[in-house]
Design a protein around this motif. Structure first.
Motif, PDB file in Angstrom:
ATOM      1  N   UNK A   1       0.847  -1.200   0.000  1.00 24.20           N
ATOM      2  CA  UNK A   1       0.000   0.000   0.000  1.00 24.20           C
ATOM      3  C   UNK A   1       0.880   1.247   0.000  1.00 24.20           C
TER       4      UNK A   1
ATOM      5  N   UNK B   1       2.377   1.838  -3.440  1.00 21.08           N
ATOM      6  CA  UNK B   1       1.428   2.384  -4.423  1.00 21.08           C
ATOM      7  C   UNK B   1       1.126   3.844  -4.109  1.00 21.08           C
TER       8      UNK B   1
ATOM      9  N   UNK C   1      -7.814  -4.029   4.038  1.00 19.98           N
ATOM     10  CA  UNK C   1      -7.640  -3.017   2.984  1.00 19.98           C
ATOM     11  C   UNK C   1      -8.903  -2.178   2.781  1.00 19.98           C
TER      12      UNK C   1
ATOM     13  N   UNK D   1      -7.257   3.718 -10.040  1.00 17.81           N
ATOM     14  CA  UNK D   1      -6.051   3.081 -10.556  1.00 17.81           C
ATOM     15  C   UNK D   1      -4.833   3.869 -10.061  1.00 17.81           C
TER      16      UNK D   1
ATOM     17  N   UNK E   1      -5.534   9.726  -2.747  1.00 17.40           N
ATOM     18  CA  UNK E   1      -4.387   8.826  -2.975  1.00 17.40           C
ATOM     19  C   UNK E   1      -4.587   7.536  -2.187  1.00 17.40           C
ATOM     20  N   UNK E   2      -5.013   7.670  -0.935  1.00 16.43           N
ATOM     21  CA  UNK E   2      -5.207   6.475  -0.100  1.00 16.43           C
ATOM     22  C   UNK E   2      -6.317   5.587  -0.676  1.00 16.43           C
TER      23      UNK E   2
ATOM     24  N   UNK F   1      -7.319   5.367  -3.798  1.00 14.57           N
ATOM     25  CA  UNK F   1      -6.864   4.714  -5.031  1.00 14.57           C
ATOM     26  C   UNK F   1      -5.882   3.584  -4.708  1.00 14.57           C
ATOM     27  N   UNK F   2      -4.959   3.860  -3.790  1.00 19.94           N
ATOM     28  CA  UNK F   2      -3.956   2.844  -3.453  1.00 19.94           C
ATOM     29  C   UNK F   2      -4.630   1.605  -2.874  1.00 19.94           C
ATOM     30  N   UNK F   3      -5.614   1.805  -2.011  1.00 21.69           N
ATOM     31  CA  UNK F   3      -6.311   0.657  -1.415  1.00 21.69           C
ATOM     32  C   UNK F   3      -7.023  -0.162  -2.493  1.00 21.69           C
TER      33      UNK F   3
ATOM     34  N   UNK G   1      -6.216  -0.347  -5.633  1.00 23.04           N
ATOM     35  CA  UNK G   1      -5.200  -1.033  -6.457  1.00 23.04           C
ATOM     36  C   UNK G   1      -4.701  -2.291  -5.748  1.00 23.04           C
ATOM     37  N   UNK G   2      -4.340  -2.134  -4.460  1.00 21.84           N
ATOM     38  CA  UNK G   2      -3.784  -3.281  -3.726  1.00 21.84           C
ATOM     39  C   UNK G   2      -4.863  -4.357  -3.522  1.00 21.84           C
TER      40      UNK G   2
END
Lengths: 64, 845
Positions: free
Chosen positions: A49, A52, B192, B225, B532-533, B535-537, B539-540
């Motif tokens: 995380x 990313x 997540x 994404x 950002x958080x 989107x990152x979550x 994605x992961x």
């Protein structure tokens, strides 16, 4: 960890791409050996995380 | 015996399940042992004792219990005295033949809420199950960790649902741990997941504004994404879009854009309803620290008592007079600067004034301190009054005409609110009244205290005045705390009403999402961080889903590999158990593309040559007998693979499955023994016991019997073939049966027991009298009839009633072989009881 379990995990990893997220999770699971498995797995996901987040932030800063 | 694997040398059991206070010991001298006992005599308890020794639990609970409390207090024998411990001990010879002692003691039994606990010792030292590996004992994965096959483990397989059946075989094949791994990773998806933050919620509302340009500007921020974000630009474009649509030119800087949109929003909304009139500040309490005030007032009171009233009144005057330079430097009499009396202030008089002032100095300082404290109190109260005013809703500051001009009225709110939310208005009005009342009261108290504090300082020399102030201040603090509570209730009602009115006003003025856009425009850094958080979550999370898919595929590969090897081994055992049948087990494998299903395949041929068989699923085709056989084959394959060294088989062949008994006893057991395994077989079938005795006589097969003669004492194990106890146990099921055939059988067998009792008493006594060679076989033929034996035994009987009892038994049982005059079940019961008595009194085995 019993020998059979260790062998199974080794076999499983042989079918996964090296250092992929799946591989990292399985490796961490094996290292945890039944102790605080949830925390161990979460640490892998948290690390990914962070990667990313950093990537998006870095690219966004370039745009701004 | 081949000794490349560990084996159990002896076993001791005390107080475990069917076993009672008397320690039961079993010595295994042969590679194969058969333990016979009728049903419900303790055979399964024996198998479970071995299981408990190695695993610390029993699989029966895991497979059969539907609730935790079903097995409460089930390990400790019910009749065991509280002073006795429950333990199982054994000596195991490792692959080198070195003996190791193992002892497991039950610490606490299963309870309604908890599992059992126990302590394990290996070679006298505390140990864990992992230490078994050090002495060469390889335990398998739970639940079937110990190589013990019991009826309920096979039965479980037949009655279990597909998922449970799959888990059972995965446990057999040692792949259950991969499921645990998969589940553990799958469950981390929750870590997540995170609820939308307030800013994300606002972004989503803003992105839904009824304006395509706004939508287009904000949509990229919501794409889940790894693409980069330009929050400032997106928001600026969105604000511009609203400004353009209102017909204004777009300003350059964001702050101005926000101002324009805010103005436009207010204008649009006000046409419907002046929402802003509901706004107010949050009530901020004021901390009134009176720690210094009260000591200060108390000190002032004390000092005041010490100084007389005239001095108090003149203190200021004296101070001023002494400040006059002429007075201060006076060495001779001068005129008084206050009243002008000539030569009034002599040096002596000035000194008197100085002395008076000196004595009142403490009073003066106390007075100054009180004044300072009261000023601070006044400042605090002024702040509180300001906070009270700031916490009033804006419409409270409007005059009646202004309210009319702005269309702010309860009636207007009632018109706007949907029917189902009218209640919100009533609640708001009720809470508003309470809130305003509380605030008014607080303001009133603050004002009153301010007035008191502004009184002449001397007033507070009076203790009653101080007490009055103290009471007022305590009242104000209490009212402030009450007001805070009242505000909390009001906030809930206020927020609900505002949200509903906002939605209505937004819809009517077509400004839905505008306020949210303004909010995120004012906190762009926060929004960037949250997006950002988010989107990152996402994605992961997507990566985790793919990782799980990869793990599933890898798991399938591992299982395929393992199943291929295991499948062949199971097939080999199947062939030993059911050779040359046209319907035969042909493989086990996971079903493709599934996580939880394992297929067992059966091939159907028309002849024993098995040409061109059709493949089907086992579950649909196999009979109970075949299923049973498959379970046994899987168990044996697994045991051989694990090389634990011993197997315990509790009635492995169904009594109804006579056809396959021979294959099992002749071929399968022989293969197991040749593979070097120690075999402990428990059975209630005397036929199996006899067959095994004959088949494996060359291995000096151990024979044991297990009898639960008296529940209070628990099951007893003896190593014997034809002991009196064994004979009694064999006939017991027929005693009390009224059927002719059963009575005939019981009479004949009981007569044999009576003969055996006589023979053993005679032989034992002869040996005691110095005839070590005396043997049962001395009494055969005519000497072996019951009548003849009674004459022989009479001299050794220890009770005068015993000869008579034996003769009655002989008469009762004599006609047993004939169809006429067969003893009644009552007579048989009586004879049986007497024989049990003889066994005990003469200590026969």
């Amino acid at each position: 960890m019993q020998a059979e379990q260790a062998e199974n995990l080794k076999l499983l990893r042989s079918h996964l791409d090296m250092d992929s997220l799946a591989d990292r999770l399985v490796t961490k699971y094996a290292e945890a050996d039944g102790q605080n498995v949830e925390t161990a797995l979460d640490s892998v996901l948290e690390a990914r995380l962070a990667e990313v987040r950093d990537a998006i932030e870095h690219a966004s800063n370039k745009l701004a | 015996m081949p000794s490349s694997m560990p084996r159990i040398n002896w076993l001791e059991i005390q107080g475990f399940r069917a076993f009672g206070k008397e320690l039961q010991r079993v010595d295994f001298s042969s590679q194969i042992s058969v333990l016979w006992g009728p049903n419900s005599q303790g055979k399964t308890s024996f198998a479970e004792a071995i299981e408990f020794l190695f695993s610390g639990s029993i699989v029966r609970k895991e497979l059969l219990a539907s609730a935790q409390d079903e097995f409460a207090d089930s390990l400790r024998n019910t009749h065991l005295p509280s002073t006795k411990t429950v333990y199982i001990a054994a000596e195991v010879l490792d692959s080198d033949g070195t003996p190791h002692s193992i002892r497991r003691t039950l610490a606490s039994d299963f309870s309604k809420r908890a599992n059992c606990t126990s302590t394990l010792e290996i070679d006298g030292k505390p140990a864990t199950a992992d230490d078994f590996a050090k002495i060469g004992i390889a335990l398998s994965q739970p639940p079937m960790a110990v190589p013990i096959l019991m009826q309920h483990t096979l039965g479980y397989l037949f009655t279990a649902k597909p998922l449970e059946r799959s888990l059972y075989f995965k446990a057999l094949l040692e792949v259950g741990d991969l499921d645990l791994l998969r589940n553990a990773i799958g469950q981390r998806e929750t870590s997540l997941s995170m609820a939308d933050t307030n800013l994300i919620k606002k972004l989503k509302s803003a992105a839904a504004i009824d304006n395509q340009d706004v939508k287009d500007s904000l949509a990229p921020l919501l794409v889940l994404d790894e693409s980069p974000l330009h929050v400032a630009q997106a928001i600026a474009y969105a604000l511009d879009a609203l400004i353009w649509s209102a017909g204004f030119a777009t300003p350059l800087d964001t702050a101005t854009k926000i101002g324009v949109v805010e103005g436009e929003l207010q204008q649009k909304q006000t046409k419907t309803f002046p929402l802003a009139q509901l706004n107010r500040g949050t009530f901020v309490t004021v901390t009134i620290a009176d720690d210094e005030l009260w000591p200060s007032l108390d000190n002032f009171g004390e000092q005041s008592q010490k100084v007389d009233t005239e001095v108090k009144d003149l203190t200021n005057l004296f101070t001023e007079v002494l400040r006059v330079p002429a007075v201060a430097a006076n060495t001779s009499a001068i005129d008084c600067p206050v009243c002008g009396t000539e030569d009034a202030l002599t040096e002596h008089r000035v000194q008197v004034i100085r002395d008076k002032l000196k004595t009142s100095q403490a009073y003066v300082e106390a007075q100054a301190s009180v004044q300072s404290s009261l000023r601070q109190l006044d400042t605090k109260l002024t702040t509180l009054e300001g906070n009270i005013r700031g916490a009033r809703p804006s419409f409270q500051g409007l005059k009646s005409k202004q309210r009319k001009d702005t269309s702010f009225s309860v009636e207007r709110m009632r018109e706007l609110l949907p029917e189902e939310q009218q209640e919100q208005l009533q609640t708001w009005l009720r809470e508003l009244r309470s809130y305003l009342r509380a605030m008014r009261q607080l303001a009133k108290l603050a004002a009153a205290i301010k007035t008191t504090a502004k009184q002449e300082t001397g007033t507070f020399a009076n203790a009653e005045a101080v007490q009055g102030l103290r009471t007022s201040l305590a009242g104000l603090k209490a009212q402030q705390a009450r007001s805070t509570q009242v505000e909390k209730a009001f906030v809930a009602a206020e927020q609900a009403l505002k949200d509903t009115l906002r939605a209505v006003v937004d819809a009517k003025s077509n400004t839905t999402g505008w306020q949210e856009l303004l909010d995120i425009a004012k906190d762009q850094d926060g929004l960037l961080s949250d997006v950002i958080d988010m989107k990152a979550r996402a994605v992961v999370k997507g990566e985790l889903t793919k990782a799980l898919q990869k793990i599933d595929r890898a798991k399938e590969e591992v299982m395929n590999d393992k199943f291929a090897g295991m499948s062949q081994e199971i097939q080999d055992w199947w062939e030993r158990l059911r050779p040359d049948e046209p319907v035969f087990f042909s493989g086990v494998k996971p079903r493709p593309q599934t996580v939880r299903t394992i297929d067992f395949k059966v091939s159907l041929a028309t002849t024993s040559e098995r040409l061109n068989p059709h493949v089907r699923d086992v579950i649909a085709i196999f009979s109970m007998s075949q299923m049973h056989c498959l379970g046994l084959a899987a168990f044996l394959a697994r045991s051989v693979r694990e090389k634990c060294g011993f197997v315990v088989l509790d009635d492995p062949i169904l009594s109804s499955d006579e056809d396959h008994r021979t294959s099992f006893l002749h071929i399968a057991l022989d293969a197991l023994l040749k593979a070097g395994f120690q075999v402990i077989l428990l059975t209630q079938d005397q036929g199996i016991q006899k067959d095994l005795t004959s088949l494996y006589a060359h291995l000096s097969i151990d024979q044991f019997q297990i009898i639960l003669a008296e529940p209070a004492n628990g099951a007893e194990i003896t190593k014997t073939a034809d002991s009196v106890s064994a004979m009694l146990a064999k006939v017991k099921p027929y005693i009390g049966n009224a059927r002719l055939e059963a009575r005939m059988f019981a009479a004949e067998k009981s007569r044999n027991i009576a003969e055996r009792v006589c023979k053993e008493i005679v032989v034992n006594n002869r040996r005691l009298s110095g005839e070590p060679t005396a043997a049962i076989t001395d009494y055969t033929g005519a000497k072996g009839t019951l009548e003849s034996l009674i004459t022989e035994v009479e001299r050794y009987l220890i009770d005068l009633s015993h000869p008579g009892k034996l003769r009655v038994i002989a008469r009762t049982l004599n006609p047993g072989c004939h169809d006429d005059n067969v003893p009644t079940k009552e007579a048989l019961k009586q004879a049986y009881g007497e024989l049990v008595g003889f066994r005990k009194q003469y200590s026969l085995t």
